[in-house]
Design a protein around this motif. Sequence first.
Motif, PDB file in Angstrom:
ATOM      1  N   PRO A 107      38.538  27.558   6.718  1.00 35.57           N
ATOM      2  CA  PRO A 107      38.975  28.678   6.007  1.00 35.57           C
ATOM      3  C   PRO A 107      38.311  28.790   4.601  1.00 35.57           C
ATOM      4  N   ILE A 108      37.071  29.286   4.600  1.00 33.64           N
ATOM      5  CA  ILE A 108      36.278  29.216   3.101  1.00 33.64           C
ATOM      6  C   ILE A 108      36.986  30.714   2.402  1.00 33.64           C
ATOM      7  N   ASN A 109      37.554  31.553   3.053  1.00 35.20           N
ATOM      8  CA  ASN A 109      37.880  32.766   2.342  1.00 35.20           C
ATOM      9  C   ASN A 109      39.376  32.626   1.779  1.00 35.20           C
ATOM     10  N   ASP A 110      40.033  31.514   2.237  1.00 32.19           N
ATOM     11  CA  ASP A 110      41.512  31.324   1.681  1.00 32.19           C
ATOM     12  C   ASP A 110      41.832  30.409   0.683  1.00 32.19           C
ATOM     13  N   ILE A 111      40.779  29.099   0.826  1.00 30.75           N
ATOM     14  CA  ILE A 111      40.741  27.919   0.130  1.00 30.75           C
ATOM     15  C   ILE A 111      39.351  27.492  -0.345  1.00 30.75           C
ATOM     16  N   ASN A 112      39.355  26.836  -1.327  1.00 29.83           N
ATOM     17  CA  ASN A 112      38.085  26.024  -1.441  1.00 29.83           C
ATOM     18  C   ASN A 112      38.047  24.645  -0.523  1.00 29.83           C
ATOM     19  N   LEU A 113      36.799  24.671  -0.045  1.00 31.64           N
ATOM     20  CA  LEU A 113      36.552  23.423   0.488  1.00 31.64           C
ATOM     21  C   LEU A 113      35.293  22.557  -0.166  1.00 31.64           C
ATOM     22  N   ILE A 114      35.756  21.784  -0.886  1.00 27.76           N
ATOM     23  CA  ILE A 114      34.774  21.039  -1.846  1.00 27.76           C
ATOM     24  C   ILE A 114      34.359  19.607  -1.202  1.00 27.76           C
ATOM     25  N   PRO A 115      32.980  19.371  -1.183  1.00 24.82           N
ATOM     26  CA  PRO A 115      32.312  18.120  -0.741  1.00 24.82           C
ATOM     27  C   PRO A 115      32.910  16.955  -1.378  1.00 24.82           C
ATOM     28  N   ILE A 116      33.389  15.978  -0.947  1.00 25.10           N
ATOM     29  CA  ILE A 116      33.805  14.746  -1.928  1.00 25.10           C
ATOM     30  C   ILE A 116      32.447  13.708  -2.289  1.00 25.10           C
ATOM     31  N   SER A 117      32.503  13.566  -3.248  1.00 24.28           N
ATOM     32  CA  SER A 117      31.308  12.814  -3.771  1.00 24.28           C
ATOM     33  C   SER A 117      31.553  11.124  -3.693  1.00 24.28           C
ATOM     34  N   ASN A 118      32.767  11.015  -3.981  1.00 18.26           N
ATOM     35  CA  ASN A 118      33.315   9.325  -4.063  1.00 18.26           C
ATOM     36  C   ASN A 118      34.865   9.258  -3.678  1.00 18.26           C
ATOM     37  N   PRO A 119      35.117   8.552  -2.586  1.00 20.96           N
ATOM     38  CA  PRO A 119      34.317   7.748  -1.531  1.00 20.96           C
ATOM     39  C   PRO A 119      33.580   8.704  -0.675  1.00 20.96           C
ATOM     40  N   ILE A 120      32.618   8.041   0.124  1.00 24.88           N
ATOM     41  CA  ILE A 120      32.131   9.011   1.221  1.00 24.88           C
ATOM     42  C   ILE A 120      33.161   9.415   2.396  1.00 24.88           C
ATOM     43  N   CYS A 121      33.594  10.591   2.258  1.00 24.98           N
ATOM     44  CA  CYS A 121      34.761  10.987   3.298  1.00 24.98           C
ATOM     45  C   CYS A 121      34.338  11.560   4.607  1.00 24.98           C
ATOM     46  N   GLN A 122      34.306  10.767   5.346  1.00 24.47           N
ATOM     47  CA  GLN A 122      34.003  11.250   6.944  1.00 24.47           C
ATOM     48  C   GLN A 122      34.796  10.646   8.014  1.00 24.47           C
ATOM     49  N   ARG A 123      34.524  10.962   9.102  1.00 29.94           N
ATOM     50  CA  ARG A 123      35.200  10.164  10.304  1.00 29.94           C
ATOM     51  C   ARG A 123      34.331  10.463  11.670  1.00 29.94           C
ATOM     52  N   GLU A 124      34.486   9.531  12.588  1.00 29.12           N
ATOM     53  CA  GLU A 124      33.927   9.539  13.688  1.00 29.12           C
ATOM     54  C   GLU A 124      35.128  10.192  14.904  1.00 29.12           C
ATOM     55  N   LEU A 125      34.659  11.315  15.302  1.00 23.88           N
ATOM     56  CA  LEU A 125      35.434  11.685  16.753  1.00 23.88           C
ATOM     57  C   LEU A 125      34.715  11.387  17.961  1.00 23.88           C
ATOM     58  N   ILE A 126      35.771  10.605  18.625  1.00 23.10           N
ATOM     59  CA  ILE A 126      35.021   9.965  20.006  1.00 23.10           C
ATOM     60  C   ILE A 126      35.870  10.789  20.977  1.00 23.10           C
ATOM     61  N   VAL A 127      34.926  11.451  21.899  1.00 21.58           N
ATOM     62  CA  VAL A 127      35.344  12.034  23.082  1.00 21.58           C
ATOM     63  C   VAL A 127      34.805  11.182  24.300  1.00 21.58           C
ATOM     64  N   GLY A 128      35.895  10.479  24.847  1.00 19.26           N
ATOM     65  CA  GLY A 128      35.747   9.415  25.913  1.00 19.26           C
ATOM     66  C   GLY A 128      36.062   9.803  27.268  1.00 19.26           C
ATOM     67  N   LEU A 129      35.199   9.579  28.283  1.00 15.67           N
ATOM     68  CA  LEU A 129      35.381   9.732  29.675  1.00 15.67           C
ATOM     69  C   LEU A 129      35.815   8.282  30.222  1.00 15.67           C
ATOM     70  N   HIS A 130      36.988   8.348  31.032  1.00 16.05           N
ATOM     71  CA  HIS A 130      37.731   7.424  31.651  1.00 16.05           C
ATOM     72  C   HIS A 130      37.771   7.391  33.119  1.00 16.05           C
ATOM     73  N   THR A 131      36.580   7.785  33.901  1.00 15.64           N
ATOM     74  CA  THR A 131      36.799   7.980  35.370  1.00 15.64           C
ATOM     75  C   THR A 131      37.104   6.679  36.170  1.00 15.64           C
ATOM     76  N   SER A 132      37.311   7.023  37.350  1.00 16.08           N
ATOM     77  CA  SER A 132      37.857   6.032  38.324  1.00 16.08           C
ATOM     78  C   SER A 132      37.144   6.690  39.833  1.00 16.08           C
ATOM     79  N   ALA A 133      37.152   5.575  40.710  1.00 13.93           N
ATOM     80  CA  ALA A 133      36.766   6.067  42.173  1.00 13.93           C
ATOM     81  C   ALA A 133      37.432   7.146  42.503  1.00 13.93           C
ATOM     82  N   PHE A 134      38.862   7.572  42.003  1.00  9.69           N
ATOM     83  CA  PHE A 134      39.540   8.754  42.375  1.00  9.69           C
ATOM     84  C   PHE A 134      39.691   9.827  41.664  1.00  9.69           C
ATOM     85  N   SER A 135      39.019   9.672  40.716  1.00 15.08           N
ATOM     86  CA  SER A 135      38.726  10.942  39.653  1.00 15.08           C
ATOM     87  C   SER A 135      38.308  12.224  40.322  1.00 15.08           C
TER      88      SER A 135
END
Length: 293
Positions: A241-269
């Motif tokens: 939403p850049i038109n409604d609020i400011n989104l400012i990069p954070i220089s310290n600390p490094i602010c990021q996360r990992e999003l993990i999409v996992g597949l958990h199949t079995s023989a019956f999936s």
Amino acid sequence: MELNKLYYFHTVAKHENITRAAEELYVSQPAVSKTIKSLENELGLPLFYKKGKNIHLTSFGEYLKSQTDKMFSVWNSTLTEMALLKHENDNSIRLNVLAATSIVTDAVLEYKKLNRDSIFHIIQNEEVDCDISVTTNSVDFNRLPSFSDRCIFEEKIYLATPKTDKYNTRTSISLEEVKDMGFVNLSGSRLFRVVCDKFCEAVGFTPNIIFESDAPSTVKNIIKTGVGIGFWPEFSWSEFPINDINLIPISNPICQRELIVGLHTSAFSPQCVTDFYHFLLNFIKEKTKVNHR
């Protein structure tokens, strides 16, 4: 006693006519007559008697018909229910969404447009069995079923501020600069809140939470009014939403996360699980154009 014999009897008893029964069963008349005779011999009782050119049920036949009426009614209901269960199983996807709720919901809606029979069971619990999970690197993966495949997306976290002179020209910011500000954030039970609290702890303060909500849209609207500031993920809340609020990069600390999409199949999936997994990965890539591995 073979079930097939009872079914032949039930069909003949329904029509009291060998010819019509044979037509319904798609077999020859002699085959039907032979089966009925075999059943009578097995029971030691006459089930039909002839009167002119027609056949009629004996008292034994009447009783057996009343029982087979019940039996095949239950059987037909069972077959119908089994077909429904098979349809649900073939089209069901158990989706455990522990992060990135908004973009996953968007993907589900798009997938449903193309696959109307698909059935989603969406949960939010680390300890529940699932077909696909959407998590972050803060999750205890020992509680999730084993991955058969997974894709990791790196997501930057921005500081969200109101559009005021104080922030409008900023191209980056350190969290230390805003340690005395009031923060608007997701409720404490949400993983994103946990991640953001750790960013603040890394530079020596605990954020002063002045407003909490379970809805990202509410967080945005409160920040927009100028009441406080907050954190905003790069893509997992769908909109940026850049038109409604400011989104400012954070220089310290490094602010990021990992999003993990996992597949958990079995023989019956069912196949739809793998199909949606790849659909979700492509949906995130197309919507965000982010690096993944």
